[in-house]
Design a protein around this motif. Structure first.
Motif, PDB file in Angstrom:
ATOM      1  N   VAL A  30       3.815   0.480  -8.761  1.00  0.00           N
ATOM      2  CA  VAL A  30       4.248  -0.833  -8.295  1.00  0.00           C
ATOM      3  C   VAL A  30       3.043  -1.587  -7.742  1.00  0.00           C
ATOM      4  N   SER A  63       3.375 -16.718 -15.084  1.00  0.00           N
ATOM      5  CA  SER A  63       3.767 -16.002 -13.877  1.00  0.00           C
ATOM      6  C   SER A  63       3.075 -14.657 -13.810  1.00  0.00           C
ATOM      7  N   TYR A 121       1.517  -4.701  -5.378  1.00  0.00           N
ATOM      8  CA  TYR A 121       1.886  -5.426  -4.162  1.00  0.00           C
ATOM      9  C   TYR A 121       0.870  -6.515  -3.845  1.00  0.00           C
ATOM     10  N   GLN A 128       5.187  -8.815  -1.949  1.00  0.00           N
ATOM     11  CA  GLN A 128       6.042  -8.870  -3.133  1.00  0.00           C
ATOM     12  C   GLN A 128       5.639  -7.754  -4.095  1.00  0.00           C
ATOM     13  N   ALA A 129       6.622  -7.159  -4.752  1.00  0.00           N
ATOM     14  CA  ALA A 129       6.384  -5.999  -5.603  1.00  0.00           C
ATOM     15  C   ALA A 129       6.830  -6.259  -7.030  1.00  0.00           C
ATOM     16  N   ARG A 130       6.134  -5.620  -7.982  1.00  0.00           N
ATOM     17  CA  ARG A 130       6.575  -5.627  -9.376  1.00  0.00           C
ATOM     18  C   ARG A 130       5.995  -4.416 -10.077  1.00  0.00           C
ATOM     19  N   ARG A 131       6.626  -4.012 -11.179  1.00  0.00           N
ATOM     20  CA  ARG A 131       6.225  -2.807 -11.906  1.00  0.00           C
ATOM     21  C   ARG A 131       4.892  -2.999 -12.625  1.00  0.00           C
ATOM     22  N   TYR A 132       4.168  -1.884 -12.774  1.00  0.00           N
ATOM     23  CA  TYR A 132       2.903  -1.895 -13.511  1.00  0.00           C
ATOM     24  C   TYR A 132       2.583  -0.458 -13.933  1.00  0.00           C
ATOM     25  N   ALA A 142       4.394 -11.924 -13.640  1.00  0.00           N
ATOM     26  CA  ALA A 142       5.104 -10.921 -14.430  1.00  0.00           C
ATOM     27  C   ALA A 142       4.504 -10.754 -15.812  1.00  0.00           C
ATOM     28  N   THR A 182       3.376  -2.493 -17.761  1.00  0.00           N
ATOM     29  CA  THR A 182       4.522  -2.688 -18.632  1.00  0.00           C
ATOM     30  C   THR A 182       4.017  -2.671 -20.073  1.00  0.00           C
TER      31      THR A 182
END
Length: 288
Positions: free
Chosen positions: A162, A39, A164, A168-172, A41, A174
């Motif tokens: 974040v 994924s 995009y 859709q968003a996710r942290r960066y 993530a 990590t």
């Protein structure tokens, strides 16, 4: 023979007793089907592109080449003005719009790295850096992360940390880099790393420290450097660092990569003290 060389280098540079006794050359296993379908993530746990260090060690591009890879005044929101040099644009103050601009060059193959300089004081609520195809929109109503809001663009919001894509968003990032970036924020200068041999987009600090893969699956289109901005009068500069054509690594490059990984950054500076031919020393330090 290669393993003996690495072990010998580690011994002379003060490696641990364990590494002196038996230090295997790291050979990454072939990816499994599950790894290939991992994924989004998990993407920033993937390694840096194989030839990134080689590219960053190349001499700077000429001013003519820099201009060819600059901002495209004809492929931007009406609120974007390219300054005297095509390397810098300024956004005109406009209320309730988000504006984007693309670079002149679209990349379809190879490894490419460019530098984006964006002062933190001029970022506002949405300062997004990444790539897009010519199908991505260049303006939207309101203040938003325009770059990354559709299927044709991918971006990193420097203020929020974040990513995009498709809205859709996710942290960066990590993992290892998360705490440092969270505490200090993204610096004024950030490197964008587009590896079209592997179909990945990632980011790095100015000194080349790779923050991780941000996106996968970038294939089958021409990908342009792009940003989207909301801050009036912000000035953003692009500098193309360099590019490498797609090709498999040579045996010499694979050996050099294995030795460098085994030594680690803290011991590379000691290569000059080793009883090696100067050509080998230069090669290990990427000084061609």
């Amino acid at each position: 023979m290669g393993q003996k060389l690495v072990t010998s280098l580690l011994w002379q540079l003060g490696g641990s007793e364990e590494s002196k006794a038996d230090f295997p050359i790291p050979v990454p296993p072939p990816p499994s089907a599950s790894q290939a379908l991992r994924s989004l993530a998990d993407t920033d746990t993937l390694p840096a592109p194989d030839r990134l260090s080689e590219l960053l060690a190349l001499p700077p591009c000429s001013p003519e080449v820099q201009s060819q890879h600059g901002w495209n005044a004809q492929d931007s929101s009406p609120c974007m003005t390219v300054c005297g040099s095509p390397l810098t644009f300024k956004r005109r103050p406009t209320a309730q719009t988000t504006d984007s601009i693309r670079g002149r060059m679209g990349y379809m193959s190879g490894l490419h790295v460019w530098e984006i300089s964006w002062p933190p004081s001029q970022r506002g609520t949405h300062a997004v850096v990444g790539v897009s195809t010519t199908q991505a929109p260049l303006q939207a109503e309101g203040y938003q992360a325009l770059l990354g809001s559709d299927p044709h663009s991918w971006g990193l919001d420097l203020g929020k940390g974040v990513l995009y894509h498709r809205g859709q968003a996710r942290r960066y990032p990590t993992g290892f880099w998360a705490e440092e970036i969270t505490l200090s924020g993204f610096p004024e200068c950030i490197l964008v790393v587009l590896d079209l041999q592997c179909g990945t987009l990632g980011y790095a600090l100015e000194d080349g420290r790779y923050l991780g893969v941000a996106f996968q699956g970038l294939r089958g289109a021409a990908f342009h450097p792009a940003v989207s901005a909301v801050w009036g009068q912000c000035e953003v500069t692009i500098r193309y660092r360099n590019g490498l054509k797609p090709q498999p690594l040579s045996l010499q490059q694979l050996c050099r990569q294995s030795v460098r990984e085994a030594l680690g950054p803290s011991r590379l500076a000691g290569v000059w003290s080793l009883p090696l031919p100067s050509a080998v020393q230069s090669s290990l330090l990427l000084q061609h």
